[in-house]
Design an enzyme around this catalytic site. Structure first.
Site, short mmCIF file in Angstrom:
data_model
loop_
_atom_site.label_atom_id
_atom_site.label_comp_id
_atom_site.label_asym_id
_atom_site.label_seq_id
_atom_site.Cartn_x
_atom_site.Cartn_y
_atom_site.Cartn_z
N CYS A 177 1.17 -1.22 0.05
CA CYS A 177 0.05 0.27 -0.26
C CYS A 177 0.75 1.07 0.04
O CYS A 177 0.72 2.74 -1.48
CB CYS A 177 -0.95 0.03 1.02
SG CYS A 177 -2.34 -1.51 1.73
N ASP A 203 -4.12 0.01 -5.07
CA ASP A 203 -2.99 0.07 -5.38
C ASP A 203 -1.54 -0.43 -5.30
O ASP A 203 -0.61 -0.74 -5.36
CB ASP A 203 -2.62 0.91 -4.00
CG ASP A 203 -2.84 -0.22 -2.31
OD1 ASP A 203 -3.72 -0.85 -2.61
OD2 ASP A 203 -3.38 0.29 -1.17
#
Length: 530
Positions: free
Chosen positions: A71, A306
């Site tokens: 992330c 992401d």
């Protein structure tokens, strides 16, 4: 002509001038970013409205990758347009530079949003998950509002659906667990609609909406809890098999998986899909609002994630952060002015391209930035004879503890994110760098690990799309050496040098003398220092 008629004529000319300026206003941009949404394992399947309103109205990039399958590094790459070795965010911790003060001081002032606001005259809106450690006390708390945002509604730390705190332009707003007022995906949707209702009509706008879905803890809206009850994780050819000829972290997975592990990952798969249904509602309401206000035809809408995710591949129950397609490949859909409907583009793109693309849309000269990515605008417009990359870099620095995991002492120190069956998803030496190559002649991935084995993995995805067979020991030696050299070059690239010709580009030049006997040298460990 009477004085009244003269005034009326002057007023008409003024109205025409205002309308002309409004018509010539720079395009608006909306970026929707989901969290942990795969594309290889059916992650887009639940999103019927999103597919109809964005994909079918625009373009789908079928080969979109992230430069790091985690992330915080990936989000930092979106914001800066840089590879991790240039923005120095290496994992999801403060120690890994995730939202810590060095990131705030050195990188945040130069994100594409900071340029949009200060140099391009955009009003900018953020809502949702920013970086995993955003709001940490050691990093300024939620009072810190990064430069470049006119309106700031950021989640404190990692993804949640209930019982969270938002930074509302630097002020704390706590939410509980009442669905009608607290469910985060819906809260983000409502904030976004309010922005569109009350924003200035004299400036172009940029919106970034970063949903928690489909990240854990996988809590869906109540009306969606019983959907997909008969759905299971895909049983493709790399599901629940031993990762032979792979890095030791993959080889240690227990095969076949226990029934409890399979039940767990199937349940996670269903719940992930359920959370995405609220994202689908968000997209529908957003598009309707843009259309209602007459903004839709002058607005680019980007949809991406992401990183990817896996559920049972090579007997790894759930996670991301591995080098394989299911973790590094993401959805990327775009609609907007000048984009023809129902297109698929197979060019190799990366999320480091989003910042340069949005700045290009805004009319900013991206050569003035230090970004590593390329503008996708020529591809969006369907320009002919576009020179494009044939390779991209993927890099990751493993996490691990110096002490042994108490539930898995036999594995020794260094492992982390371990499941009950001692299947660990990460380790300190799960540090790798890859060149992902896509050209007319090759669909190839070359990876090196920074470990004692100096382990190498190579996959020919034309013949082996599920990456079952590591061909590092059988592939042509010249190709191996070229890929090794190209990896070294990309790991030290910055700005324009990241866009030089790849191994299978016509302009590529390879001089074996430049290898300096470094064939097989380990991937360079990323640094958190600037």
């Amino acid at each position: 002509m009477s004085r009244a008629a003269g005034r009326a004529g002057a007023l008409a000319l003024l109205v025409l001038a205002v309308l002309s300026r409004a018509g010539a206003r720079k395009p608006n941009v909306v970026l929707i970013l989901t969290d942990d949404q795969d594309v290889c394992l059916g992650g887009m399947t639940p999103l019927k409205k999103t597919n109809a309103l964005i994909a079918e109205k625009g373009i789908t990039f079928s080969n979109a990758y992230v430069p790091s399958a985690l992330c915080c590094p990936s989000r930092a790459s979106i914001l800066t347009g840089k590879y991790p070795h240039n923005h120095h965010v290496v994992n999801n911790t403060l120690e890994g530079n995730c939202s810590r003060k060095s990131w705030q001081k050195i990188q945040e002032p130069y994100t594409f949003t900071a340029i949009l606001k200060s140099m391009c005259g955009y009003q900018t809106f953020f809502a949702g998950k920013y970086l995993n450690e955003y709001g940490a006390e050691d990093a300024g708390g939620i009072g810190h509002v990064p430069p470049g945002w006119s309106f700031w509604y950021a989640l404190e730390k990692n993804s949640k659906y209930y019982n969270y705190t938002l930074s509302v332009n630097g002020k704390a707003r706590k939410h509980g667990e009442n669905y009608s007022v607290d469910y985060l995906t819906d809260v983000l949707a409502n904030m976004s609609l309010d922005f569109l209702e009350y924003k200035s009509n004299f400036e172009p706008f940029f919106m970034m909406i970063a949903t928690p879905a489909p990240h854990s803890p996988w809590i869906s809206a109540p009306q969606y809890k019983k959907i997909f009850q008969n759905v299971s994780a895909p049983r493709n050819s790399n599901f629940n098999i031993h990762g032979k000829n792979k890095h030791w972290l993959i080889r240690q997975a227990k095969t076949p998986m226990t029934n409890s592990s399979i039940q767990f990952l199937d349940d996670a798969f269903r719940k992930r899909w359920q959370t995405l249904l609220s994202v689908d509602d968000l997209i529908e309401n957003l598009v309707k609002k843009l259309e209602f206000h007459g903004e839709l035809d002058n607005t680019y809408i980007f949809y991406t994630s992401d990183n990817g995710f896996h559920t049972g591949q090579f007997s790894l129950p759930i996670d991301k952060r591995q080098l394989y397609e299911f973790d590094i490949k993401v959805p990327l859909l775009v609609r907007g002015p000048g984009i023809k409907p129902n297109q698929t583009n197979q060019m190799l793109v990366s999320n480091i391209d989003l910042g340069p693309t949005i700045l290009d849309i805004a009319g900013y000269d991206i050569n003035k930035t230090q970004m590593d990515g390329m503008s996708l605008l020529p591809l969006l417009r369907g320009d002919k004879n576009v020179t494009w990359r044939s390779d991209a870099l993927v890099e990751y620095q493993g996490e691990g503890h110096n002490s042994s995991d108490p539930t898995c002492p036999a594995l020794g120190p260094g492992v982390t994110h371990c499941f009950p069956d001692c299947v660990c998803e990460d380790a300190y030496n799960n540090t790798y760098a890859c060149v992902r190559t896509l050209s007319a002649s090759w669909d190839l991935q070359y990876c090196e690990f920074d470990d004692r084995e100096v382990f190498v993995e190579v996959y020919n995805l034309t013949a082996d799309p599920h990456q079952l067979d590591n061909i590092a020991k059988t592939i042509d030696q010249e190709i191996l050496e070229k890929m090794n050299y190209r990896l070294m070059m990309l790991q030290s690239c910055s700005g324009a040098s990241c866009r030089t010709p790849g191994v299978f580009d016509r302009g590529y030049r390879f001089d074996p003398r430049l290898m300096f006997n470094n064939h097989g040298s380990p991937a360079r460990r990323l640094s958190t220092q600037s």
